[in-house]
Design an enzyme around this catalytic site. Sequence first.
Site, PDB file in Angstrom:
ATOM      1  N   CYS A  15       0.850  -1.198   0.000  1.00  0.00           N
ATOM      2  CA  CYS A  15       0.000   0.000   0.000  1.00  0.00           C
ATOM      3  C   CYS A  15       0.881   1.240   0.000  1.00  0.00           C
ATOM      4  O   CYS A  15       1.210   1.786   1.048  1.00  0.00           O
ATOM      5  CB  CYS A  15      -0.922  -0.011   1.212  1.00  0.00           C
ATOM      6  SG  CYS A  15      -2.004   1.434   1.260  1.00  0.00           S
ATOM      7  N   GLU A 118      -4.105  -0.163  -5.891  1.00  0.00           N
ATOM      8  CA  GLU A 118      -3.313  -1.389  -6.001  1.00  0.00           C
ATOM      9  C   GLU A 118      -3.244  -1.800  -7.469  1.00  0.00           C
ATOM     10  O   GLU A 118      -4.114  -1.434  -8.271  1.00  0.00           O
ATOM     11  CB  GLU A 118      -3.918  -2.527  -5.173  1.00  0.00           C
ATOM     12  CG  GLU A 118      -3.764  -2.387  -3.676  1.00  0.00           C
ATOM     13  CD  GLU A 118      -2.330  -2.467  -3.173  1.00  0.00           C
ATOM     14  OE1 GLU A 118      -1.397  -2.582  -4.021  1.00  0.00           O
ATOM     15  OE2 GLU A 118      -2.135  -2.395  -1.948  1.00  0.00           O
TER      16      GLU A 118
END
Length: 220
Positions: A15, A118
Amino acid sequence: MHLISILRSDKLKMCYRTKLNSEYKSIEKTFEAKFIAPEEYIPQEEINAFSFSKTPIITNENPEEINLFNWGLIPFWAKNAEIRKMTLNAKIETLTKKPSFRNAVTNRCLIIADGYYEWQWQDSRGKEKQKYLIITPDQEIFAFAGIYATWKEPTTNILINSYSIVTTEANDLMSKIHNNKKRMPVVLNSKDHKQWLNGTQVSNFALPYQANLKAVRVDY
Protein backbone atom coordinates in the site's frame (compact mmCIF):
# COMPACT_ATOMS: atom_id res chain seq x y z
CA MET A 1 20.78 -6.01 -5.93
CA HIS A 2 21.22 -2.57 -4.38
CA LEU A 3 18.72 -1.40 -1.77
CA ILE A 4 17.50 1.47 -3.95
CA SER A 5 16.72 -0.98 -6.77
CA ILE A 6 14.76 -3.18 -4.39
CA LEU A 7 12.77 -0.19 -3.20
CA ARG A 8 11.97 0.93 -6.73
CA SER A 9 10.84 -2.53 -7.80
CA ASP A 10 8.69 -2.84 -4.68
CA LYS A 11 6.75 0.40 -5.12
CA LEU A 12 3.69 -1.31 -6.56
CA LYS A 13 3.73 -4.31 -4.24
CA MET A 14 2.22 -2.87 -1.06
CA CYS A 15 0.00 0.00 0.00
CA TYR A 16 2.17 2.81 -1.32
CA ARG A 17 -0.41 4.94 -3.14
CA THR A 18 -3.40 6.48 -1.41
CA LYS A 19 -6.01 9.08 -2.26
CA LEU A 20 -7.45 11.93 -0.20
CA ASN A 21 -9.26 14.44 -2.33
CA SER A 22 -12.01 15.41 0.09
CA GLU A 23 -12.47 18.95 1.38
CA TYR A 24 -11.15 19.55 4.87
CA LYS A 25 -14.61 20.44 6.22
CA SER A 26 -15.93 17.04 5.12
CA ILE A 27 -13.01 15.34 6.85
CA GLU A 28 -13.67 17.28 10.05
CA LYS A 29 -17.35 16.35 9.97
CA THR A 30 -16.61 12.66 9.37
CA PHE A 31 -14.19 12.34 12.27
CA GLU A 32 -15.68 14.98 14.60
CA ALA A 33 -12.25 16.55 14.87
CA LYS A 34 -10.63 19.82 13.81
CA PHE A 35 -7.59 20.44 11.62
CA ILE A 36 -4.82 22.17 13.54
CA ALA A 37 -3.50 23.75 10.34
CA PRO A 38 -6.22 23.51 7.66
CA GLU A 39 -4.29 25.87 5.39
CA GLU A 40 -1.54 23.25 5.09
CA TYR A 41 -3.86 20.48 3.92
CA ILE A 42 -3.73 19.86 0.16
CA PRO A 43 -6.32 17.48 -1.37
CA GLN A 44 -4.58 14.94 -3.62
CA GLU A 45 -5.88 12.46 -6.14
CA GLU A 46 -2.83 10.23 -5.64
CA ILE A 47 -0.32 10.33 -2.79
CA ASN A 48 3.00 8.56 -3.38
CA ALA A 49 4.38 7.06 -0.18
CA PHE A 50 7.94 7.55 -1.39
CA SER A 51 7.48 11.31 -1.32
CA PHE A 52 7.21 10.93 2.49
CA SER A 53 4.70 13.77 2.38
CA LYS A 54 2.54 14.98 5.24
CA THR A 55 -1.03 13.69 5.28
CA PRO A 56 -3.87 14.05 7.82
CA ILE A 57 -3.99 11.71 10.80
CA ILE A 58 -5.64 11.54 14.22
CA THR A 59 -3.60 10.27 17.17
CA ASN A 60 -4.71 8.57 20.36
CA GLU A 61 -3.02 11.40 22.25
CA ASN A 62 -5.20 14.08 20.67
CA PRO A 63 -8.32 12.39 19.21
CA GLU A 64 -10.13 15.69 18.66
CA GLU A 65 -7.34 17.08 16.47
CA ILE A 66 -6.35 16.38 12.87
CA ASN A 67 -2.63 16.81 12.37
CA LEU A 68 -0.32 16.39 9.39
CA PHE A 69 2.34 13.71 9.88
CA ASN A 70 4.93 12.36 7.44
CA TRP A 71 4.30 8.96 5.85
CA GLY A 72 7.20 6.65 6.71
CA LEU A 73 7.74 5.96 10.42
CA ILE A 74 11.09 7.02 11.88
CA PRO A 75 11.69 5.31 15.25
CA PHE A 76 12.97 7.54 18.05
CA TRP A 77 16.29 5.67 18.06
CA ALA A 78 17.07 6.10 14.34
CA LYS A 79 20.36 7.81 13.44
CA ASN A 80 18.88 9.27 10.25
CA ALA A 81 15.67 9.25 8.23
CA GLU A 82 16.72 6.57 5.74
CA ILE A 83 14.75 3.89 7.58
CA ARG A 84 11.45 5.48 6.49
CA LYS A 85 11.85 3.83 3.07
CA MET A 86 11.27 0.50 4.82
CA THR A 87 8.57 1.57 7.30
CA LEU A 88 5.81 2.88 5.04
CA ASN A 89 3.81 -0.24 5.91
CA ALA A 90 3.87 -2.36 9.06
CA LYS A 91 2.74 -6.00 9.00
CA ILE A 92 0.23 -6.58 11.77
CA GLU A 93 1.55 -10.12 12.32
CA THR A 94 5.00 -8.84 13.39
CA LEU A 95 4.07 -5.42 14.71
CA THR A 96 5.05 -6.18 18.30
CA LYS A 97 8.31 -7.91 17.33
CA LYS A 98 10.09 -5.73 14.78
CA PRO A 99 12.45 -3.15 16.33
CA SER A 100 11.18 -0.45 13.95
CA PHE A 101 7.62 -0.77 15.25
CA ARG A 102 7.45 -2.46 18.64
CA ASN A 103 8.07 0.76 20.59
CA ALA A 104 5.27 2.47 18.66
CA VAL A 105 2.56 -0.19 19.05
CA THR A 106 0.76 1.86 21.70
CA ASN A 107 1.06 5.02 19.60
CA ARG A 108 -2.12 4.49 17.61
CA CYS A 109 -3.46 6.72 14.87
CA LEU A 110 -6.15 6.95 12.22
CA ILE A 111 -4.68 7.65 8.77
CA ILE A 112 -7.33 9.46 6.78
CA ALA A 113 -8.09 8.56 3.14
CA ASP A 114 -10.91 8.26 0.65
CA GLY A 115 -9.24 5.57 -1.43
CA TYR A 116 -6.04 3.69 -2.17
CA TYR A 117 -4.52 2.13 -5.26
CA GLU A 118 -3.31 -1.39 -6.00
CA TRP A 119 -1.98 -3.01 -9.17
CA GLN A 120 -3.13 -6.43 -10.32
CA TRP A 121 -0.48 -8.49 -12.08
CA GLN A 122 -1.65 -9.61 -15.52
CA ASP A 123 1.26 -12.03 -15.97
CA SER A 124 3.52 -14.09 -13.73
CA ARG A 125 6.33 -11.50 -13.69
CA GLY A 126 4.19 -8.41 -13.31
CA LYS A 127 5.30 -6.86 -16.58
CA GLU A 128 1.67 -6.06 -17.33
CA LYS A 129 -0.38 -4.52 -14.52
CA GLN A 130 -3.91 -3.22 -14.12
CA LYS A 131 -4.47 -0.34 -11.72
CA TYR A 132 -7.44 -0.33 -9.35
CA LEU A 133 -8.80 2.26 -6.96
CA ILE A 134 -10.01 0.68 -3.73
CA ILE A 135 -12.82 2.47 -1.93
CA THR A 136 -15.29 1.72 0.85
CA PRO A 137 -18.92 2.03 -0.27
CA ASP A 138 -20.01 2.38 3.37
CA GLN A 139 -17.59 5.20 4.17
CA GLU A 140 -16.90 8.04 1.74
CA ILE A 141 -13.92 9.02 3.91
CA PHE A 142 -12.29 6.28 5.97
CA ALA A 143 -9.24 5.55 8.11
CA PHE A 144 -6.40 3.07 7.91
CA ALA A 145 -5.11 1.66 11.17
CA GLY A 146 -1.75 3.26 11.84
CA ILE A 147 1.05 3.71 14.34
CA TYR A 148 3.24 6.77 14.76
CA ALA A 149 6.47 8.00 16.30
CA THR A 150 8.29 11.25 17.07
CA TRP A 151 11.95 11.52 16.09
CA LYS A 152 14.46 14.28 16.79
CA GLU A 153 16.71 15.07 13.85
CA PRO A 154 20.21 14.88 15.45
CA THR A 155 21.83 17.81 13.66
CA THR A 156 18.95 20.31 13.86
CA ASN A 157 17.00 18.98 16.87
CA ILE A 158 13.81 19.42 14.81
CA LEU A 159 11.02 17.02 15.84
CA ILE A 160 9.52 14.97 13.01
CA ASN A 161 6.22 13.14 13.49
CA SER A 162 5.73 10.16 11.19
CA TYR A 163 3.48 7.14 10.72
CA SER A 164 3.16 3.69 9.17
CA ILE A 165 0.05 2.04 7.70
CA VAL A 166 -0.72 -1.32 9.31
CA THR A 167 -1.31 -4.16 6.81
CA THR A 168 -2.81 -7.62 7.06
CA GLU A 169 -3.45 -10.68 4.91
CA ALA A 170 -5.65 -9.92 1.90
CA ASN A 171 -9.34 -10.81 1.92
CA ASP A 172 -11.00 -12.56 -1.04
CA LEU A 173 -11.36 -9.37 -3.08
CA MET A 174 -7.85 -8.10 -2.47
CA SER A 175 -6.31 -11.53 -3.10
CA LYS A 176 -7.60 -11.19 -6.65
CA ILE A 177 -6.48 -7.55 -7.02
CA HIS A 178 -3.20 -7.58 -5.10
CA ASN A 179 -2.44 -11.02 -6.47
CA ASN A 180 1.35 -10.94 -6.15
CA LYS A 181 1.75 -10.19 -2.44
CA LYS A 182 -1.84 -10.77 -1.26
CA ARG A 183 -1.72 -8.07 1.40
CA MET A 184 -4.02 -5.18 2.20
CA PRO A 185 -4.01 -2.22 4.59
CA VAL A 186 -6.21 -2.48 7.65
CA VAL A 187 -9.18 -0.30 6.72
CA LEU A 188 -11.11 0.37 9.90
CA ASN A 189 -14.86 0.28 10.16
CA SER A 190 -15.97 3.63 11.56
CA LYS A 191 -17.43 2.01 14.67
CA ASP A 192 -13.96 0.68 15.53
CA HIS A 193 -12.02 3.95 15.37
CA LYS A 194 -12.09 4.39 19.14
CA GLN A 195 -11.18 0.77 19.78
CA TRP A 196 -8.06 1.09 17.65
CA LEU A 197 -7.07 4.38 19.25
CA ASN A 198 -7.76 3.08 22.75
CA GLY A 199 -5.24 0.27 22.37
CA THR A 200 -7.33 -2.81 21.62
CA GLN A 201 -5.04 -5.77 20.93
CA VAL A 202 -3.60 -5.47 17.43
CA SER A 203 -4.40 -9.09 16.54
CA ASN A 204 -8.11 -8.22 16.73
CA PHE A 205 -7.64 -6.17 13.54
CA ALA A 206 -5.93 -8.85 11.47
CA LEU A 207 -7.92 -10.77 8.86
CA PRO A 208 -10.73 -11.96 9.20
CA TYR A 209 -11.34 -8.40 10.45
CA GLN A 210 -12.19 -6.31 7.39
CA ALA A 211 -14.18 -3.39 6.06
CA ASN A 212 -16.43 -3.50 3.00
CA LEU A 213 -14.15 -2.76 0.04
CA LYS A 214 -14.84 -2.15 -3.64
CA ALA A 215 -12.30 -2.21 -6.48
CA VAL A 216 -12.76 0.26 -9.34
CA ARG A 217 -10.71 -0.31 -12.48
CA VAL A 218 -8.56 2.68 -13.43
CA ASP A 219 -7.87 3.06 -17.14
CA TYR A 220 -5.61 5.81 -18.39
